[in-house]
Design a protein around this motif. Structure first.
Motif, mmCIF file in Angstrom:
data_model
loop_
_atom_site.group_PDB
_atom_site.id
_atom_site.type_symbol
_atom_site.label_atom_id
_atom_site.label_comp_id
_atom_site.label_asym_id
_atom_site.label_seq_id
_atom_site.Cartn_x
_atom_site.Cartn_y
_atom_site.Cartn_z
ATOM 1 N N ASP A 167 0.882 -1.154 0.000
ATOM 2 C CA ASP A 167 0.000 0.000 0.000
ATOM 3 C C ASP A 167 0.928 1.214 0.000
ATOM 4 O OD1 ASP A 167 0.965 0.203 2.592
ATOM 5 O OD2 ASP A 167 -0.922 -0.315 3.560
ATOM 6 N N LEU A 168 0.371 2.420 -0.061
ATOM 7 C CA LEU A 168 1.241 3.588 -0.209
ATOM 8 C C LEU A 168 2.130 3.792 1.018
ATOM 9 C CD1 LEU A 168 2.240 6.058 -1.712
ATOM 10 C CD2 LEU A 168 0.292 7.344 -0.800
ATOM 11 N N SER A 169 1.565 3.649 2.214
ATOM 12 C CA SER A 169 2.360 3.894 3.428
ATOM 13 C C SER A 169 3.559 2.961 3.510
ATOM 14 C CB SER A 169 1.494 3.723 4.683
ATOM 15 O OG SER A 169 0.551 4.756 4.771
ATOM 16 N N THR A 170 3.323 1.677 3.228
ATOM 17 C CA THR A 170 4.422 0.710 3.302
ATOM 18 C C THR A 170 5.461 1.007 2.233
ATOM 19 O OG1 THR A 170 2.745 -0.899 3.984
ATOM 20 C CG2 THR A 170 4.946 -1.748 3.524
ATOM 21 N N LEU A 171 5.013 1.409 1.064
ATOM 22 C CA LEU A 171 5.955 1.785 0.008
ATOM 23 C C LEU A 171 6.802 2.975 0.456
ATOM 24 C CD1 LEU A 171 6.935 1.354 -2.936
ATOM 25 C CD2 LEU A 171 5.178 3.000 -3.651
ATOM 26 N N GLN A 172 6.176 3.958 1.107
ATOM 27 C CA GLN A 172 6.917 5.125 1.586
ATOM 28 C C GLN A 172 7.917 4.737 2.673
ATOM 29 O OE1 GLN A 172 3.276 7.261 2.376
ATOM 30 N NE2 GLN A 172 3.742 8.820 0.849
ATOM 31 N N GLU A 173 7.528 3.828 3.555
ATOM 32 C CA GLU A 173 8.448 3.359 4.604
ATOM 33 C C GLU A 173 9.670 2.689 3.993
ATOM 34 O OE1 GLU A 173 6.453 0.738 7.349
ATOM 35 O OE2 GLU A 173 4.617 1.905 7.129
ATOM 36 N N VAL A 174 9.432 1.765 3.061
ATOM 37 C CA VAL A 174 10.523 0.995 2.464
ATOM 38 C C VAL A 174 11.421 1.900 1.615
ATOM 39 C CG1 VAL A 174 11.086 -0.871 0.854
ATOM 40 C CG2 VAL A 174 9.272 -1.191 2.537
ATOM 41 N N CYS A 175 10.829 2.812 0.858
ATOM 42 C CA CYS A 175 11.628 3.716 0.022
ATOM 43 C C CYS A 175 12.448 4.680 0.877
ATOM 44 C CB CYS A 175 10.729 4.485 -0.938
ATOM 45 S SG CYS A 175 10.079 3.472 -2.283
ATOM 46 N N SER A 176 11.933 5.054 2.030
ATOM 47 C CA SER A 176 12.710 5.896 2.953
ATOM 48 C C SER A 176 13.922 5.129 3.470
ATOM 49 C CB SER A 176 11.816 6.333 4.118
ATOM 50 O OG SER A 176 12.567 7.007 5.102
ATOM 51 N N ARG A 177 13.702 3.877 3.846
ATOM 52 C CA ARG A 177 14.769 3.073 4.438
ATOM 53 C C ARG A 177 15.792 2.622 3.407
ATOM 54 N NH1 ARG A 177 11.921 -1.104 6.126
ATOM 55 N NH2 ARG A 177 12.692 -2.651 4.665
ATOM 56 N N LYS A 178 15.318 2.165 2.249
ATOM 57 C CA LYS A 178 16.226 1.590 1.253
ATOM 58 C C LYS A 178 16.817 2.612 0.298
ATOM 59 C CE LYS A 178 14.873 -3.228 0.732
ATOM 60 N NZ LYS A 178 14.564 -4.275 -0.257
ATOM 61 N N LEU A 179 16.008 3.610 -0.076
ATOM 62 C CA LEU A 179 16.436 4.540 -1.119
ATOM 63 C C LEU A 179 16.659 5.958 -0.598
ATOM 64 C CD1 LEU A 179 13.908 3.388 -3.896
ATOM 65 C CD2 LEU A 179 16.222 2.517 -3.457
ATOM 66 N N GLY A 180 16.311 6.208 0.666
ATOM 67 C CA GLY A 180 16.484 7.546 1.213
ATOM 68 C C GLY A 180 15.507 8.564 0.652
ATOM 69 N N LEU A 181 14.368 8.100 0.146
ATOM 70 C CA LEU A 181 13.385 9.008 -0.446
ATOM 71 C C LEU A 181 12.453 9.563 0.616
ATOM 72 C CD1 LEU A 181 12.348 6.983 -3.650
ATOM 73 C CD2 LEU A 181 13.891 8.950 -3.526
ATOM 74 N N GLY A 182 12.059 10.831 0.461
ATOM 75 C CA GLY A 182 11.047 11.416 1.323
ATOM 76 C C GLY A 182 9.671 10.879 0.968
ATOM 77 N N ALA A 183 8.712 11.083 1.869
ATOM 78 C CA ALA A 183 7.359 10.570 1.644
ATOM 79 C C ALA A 183 6.734 11.179 0.389
ATOM 80 C CB ALA A 183 6.492 10.853 2.869
ATOM 81 N N GLN A 184 6.898 12.497 0.211
ATOM 82 C CA GLN A 184 6.322 13.151 -0.968
ATOM 83 C C GLN A 184 7.046 12.721 -2.242
ATOM 84 O OE1 GLN A 184 3.517 15.207 -0.815
ATOM 85 N NE2 GLN A 184 3.559 14.917 -3.031
ATOM 86 N N GLU A 185 8.361 12.541 -2.155
ATOM 87 C CA GLU A 185 9.115 12.061 -3.319
ATOM 88 C C GLU A 185 8.591 10.694 -3.768
ATOM 89 O OE1 GLU A 185 13.691 13.018 -3.434
ATOM 90 O OE2 GLU A 185 13.113 12.581 -1.374
#
Length: 655
Positions: free
Chosen positions: A284-302
């Motif tokens: 879902d979007l939240s989990t994608l944002q969590e994983v992308c923050s941890r693995k790719l260093g992306l912000g939630a809006q990014e």
């Protein structure tokens, strides 16, 4: 004429292509009997307080609370031309098909326009989960009735009006109270932003108040039948804290000497458990944002922007603002088509796809757990990887891999826990033996390892009573670590799982199955807004609250900053969406609550961190820092009764 009303121009072009509406018009695409037009996000906005009376142009406690009797919306100046286009087309339309994003906000974007333009004709709803041609055609064949999705509009209106009542009234209230105490900034309060801000402030406070405590451990290097492994000392309860850590260095040092004097340790007991880990579900979007923050260093809006581009521009993935990680049973039939599209998208996938079992029916296929949207997955049509940026491709590959692992077996392993005795000391060792690698062949996340908090090692074959040789004993000096600052991914997770932060048992139970603070569609924007306002500061990946944020959280009522209260409001919005609560009843309750808060707090004296000023040259009272047209100055705290002022010298001004 049948009019399709879309949310964005790109969405309009995709739908128009399927409908054969190819002739360009003014802000629309025209077909034989069908016209497709589009908004540009929200064309309308809730009118500001001054629209309800000139007196509200000046901020004053005497004017609070501001509670509209008849709510007004205004056309945004930047998109007024497109509004005129839509208004003209609505006057000509015999039927309207709402084709905005299939969520609460998308419904509101369309319905507000229909209401403002007094459209009274038939309404249908196009409910899209992806913007590729096959998905659009499938949705076209099963248009929903406009009545079916109308409650979404009232839910969105309720959210909008509650946000307005809280934001406009409480921001003015606390800014005015701050000014009275000498604070010259704006104290912005929001229904969702303030509880979100408190999560970061609380973490900052926990870090600031943390006192590191030294503790000691003992690792014992053992071997059996020539195979080495490590056991840890189990200290007696008399010398440990609540977490079982040894706080006495002398005790740990004596233990090292005692164990070193023994040549072997005896196995007292061992227990082996078999575990099966199912593949992780699609995002879902939240989990994608969590994983992308941890693995790719992306912000939630990014992450949201990238997911939106993958959906809208590249047609590579399904609707991104989903709060669901499951898939409908009917989509199982599309698996071969999805695999074919993936292979055409990336031929390098062929070896990986060859190892998958398309007949596997994992837990992901579950109609009972699918909400308005399903999990984020690849679409049934090939995408062009060459057109994607590096970050888009990385996010796409994460989404793709979480879909593909549904067709791999469970990860299976045995976990063995051994207790040993060495002299008078007790030891424990934990081992993990993988039996079936399963889905971890394709998707391996180091952050998800070590699920039992133990070092992963393979133990030798042991049995009760076996003697293990003592090869070495190691004294480890450690310190308890402060909590880590929140990242954007951590904050998204905390917003979603707010029930864990609530202590009151009944409220905690109520919140257990709710969406938490905000929604999938709004959380990234809330965090970005707090950063833009200067309430949150970002240092690399870490978020910290500014001094103004700490001031605000200390000033506002506990209920306004309570994450649990905000989640209860979200629950009420869900009740409106389900038709069990009316829009008017919800807004009236919010208005009454705001009026009570203002009555209670209008006489409050805020304790603000104010720069000390000189004494007034007229009445000798203390002076407060004010902001004027020519810059800051000192003004008598008894203003307007005393109009004494003192200029602030340049060297004393704040940087």
């Amino acid at each position: 004429m049948r009019l399709f009303l879309c949310e964005k121009p790109s969405q309009g072009r995709d739908i128009a292509k399927v409908l054969g509406a190819t002739r360009r018009g003014d802000g629309c695409l025209i077909g034989t009997e069908t016209t497709v037009t589009w908004c540009i996000g929200h064309l309308l906005e809730t009118a500001p307080p001054e629209a309800y009376g000139d007196q509200y142009k000046t901020w004053s406690l005497d004017h609070l609370p501001i509670i509209p009797v008849q709510w007004r919306v205004e056309v945004k100046p930047k998109t007024a031309a497109q509004f005129k286009v839509i208004k003209r087309l609505l006057n000509e339309a015999s039927t309207v098909v709402i084709a905005t994003d299939a969520d609460r906000e998308g419904e509101m974007i369309a319905r507000e326009l229909l209401e403002l333009c007094n459209y009274r004709g038939p309404i249908q709803r196009l409910w899209l989960s992806a913007l590729n041609e096959a998905s659009i055609r499938k949705a076209m064949s099963s248009l929903k009735s406009g009545l079916e999705t109308f409650p979404l509009y009232h839910s969105a209106l309720a959210r909008s009006r509650a946000d307005w009542l809280i934001g406009m009234n409480l921001s003015r209230l606390f800014t005015l109270l701050g000014r009275r105490a000498g604070y010259d900034g704006v104290l912005s309060v929001g229904r969702v932003q303030t509880p979100t801000l408190r999560l970061v402030v609380d973490r900052d406070r926990a870090i600031a108040s943390f006192v590191s405590v030294p503790y000691w451990g003992v690792d014992v290097h053992l071997s059996s039948m020539g195979q080495p492994f490590i056991a840890s000392w189990l200290p007696p309860s008399s010398g440990t804290d609540e977490a079982g850590r040894c706080l006495l260095q002398a005790l740990a040092s004596r233990t090292v000497q005692a164990i070193s004097s023994n040549e072997s340790a005896t196995v007292l007991s061992l227990q082996t458990e078999h575990f099966r880990e199912a593949p992780p579900l699609p995002f879902d979007l939240s989990t994608l944002q969590e994983v992308c923050s941890r693995k790719l260093g992306l912000g939630a809006q990014e992450t949201l922007n990238i997911a939106q581009a993958l959906y809208e521009t590249h047609k590579a993935t399904s609707y991104p603002r989903s709060d669901c990680r499951y898939l409908p049973e009917s989509m199982f039939n599309e698996v071969p088509t999805v695999f074919d599209a993936l292979l055409k998208t990336d031929s390098a996938l062929r070896p990986a796809l060859g190892s998958l079992d398309l007949s596997l029916h994992s837990r992901v296929w579950n109609d009972a757990k699918v909400t308005a949207h399903h999990g984020i997955i690849p679409t049934t049509e090939p995408a062009n990887l060459a057109r994607m940026s590096e970050q888009e491709r990385q996010v796409y590959e994460l989404i793709r891999s979480h879909y593909l692992v549904q067709f791999l077996p469970h990860h299976e392993f045995d976990r063995t826990q051994v207790e040993l005795k060495c002299g008078e000391e007790r030891l424990t060792a934990v081992g993990k033996q993988i039996q079936v690698q399963g889905w971890k062949d394709l998707l391996h996340d180091a952050a998800e390892e070590d699920e039992f908090g133990q070092k992963s090692q393979v133990l030798p074959v042991l049995q009760q009573g076996a003697q293990c040789a003592v090869n070495d004993v190691e004294l480890k000096s450690m310190h308890t670590a402060a909590p880590k600052p929140l990242t954007e991914g951590d904050l998204i997770k905390a917003m979603k799982n707010v029930a864990k932060l609530v202590n009151e048992p009944r409220l905690k139970q109520k919140l257990r199955d709710t969406t938490g603070i905000g929604t999938e569609a709004t959380r990234a924007g809330i965090i970005k807004g707090l950063i833009d306002r200067g309430y949150l500061l970002k240092k690399k990946r870490a978020l910290m609250a500014s001094a103004a944020a700490h001031t605000l959280i200390e000033a506002v009522p506990v209920a306004v900053a309570d994450p649990g209260m905000t989640a209860i409001w979200e629950q009420a919005l869900d009740e409106i969406e389900a038709g069990r609560l009316s829009l008017d009843a919800f807004v009236a309750k919010q208005a009454n609550w705001i009026a009570q808060l203002i009555a209670r707090y209008r006489s409050l004296t805020l304790a603000m961190p104010i720069e000390a000023g000189p004494a007034c040259p007229i009445c000798n009272a203390s002076m407060l820092r004010r902001k004027g047209k020519s810059g800051p100055f000192w003004s008598c705290s008894h203003y307007p009764d005393c109009k004494g002022t003192v200029p602030i010298r340049k060297e004393t001004r704040r940087p």
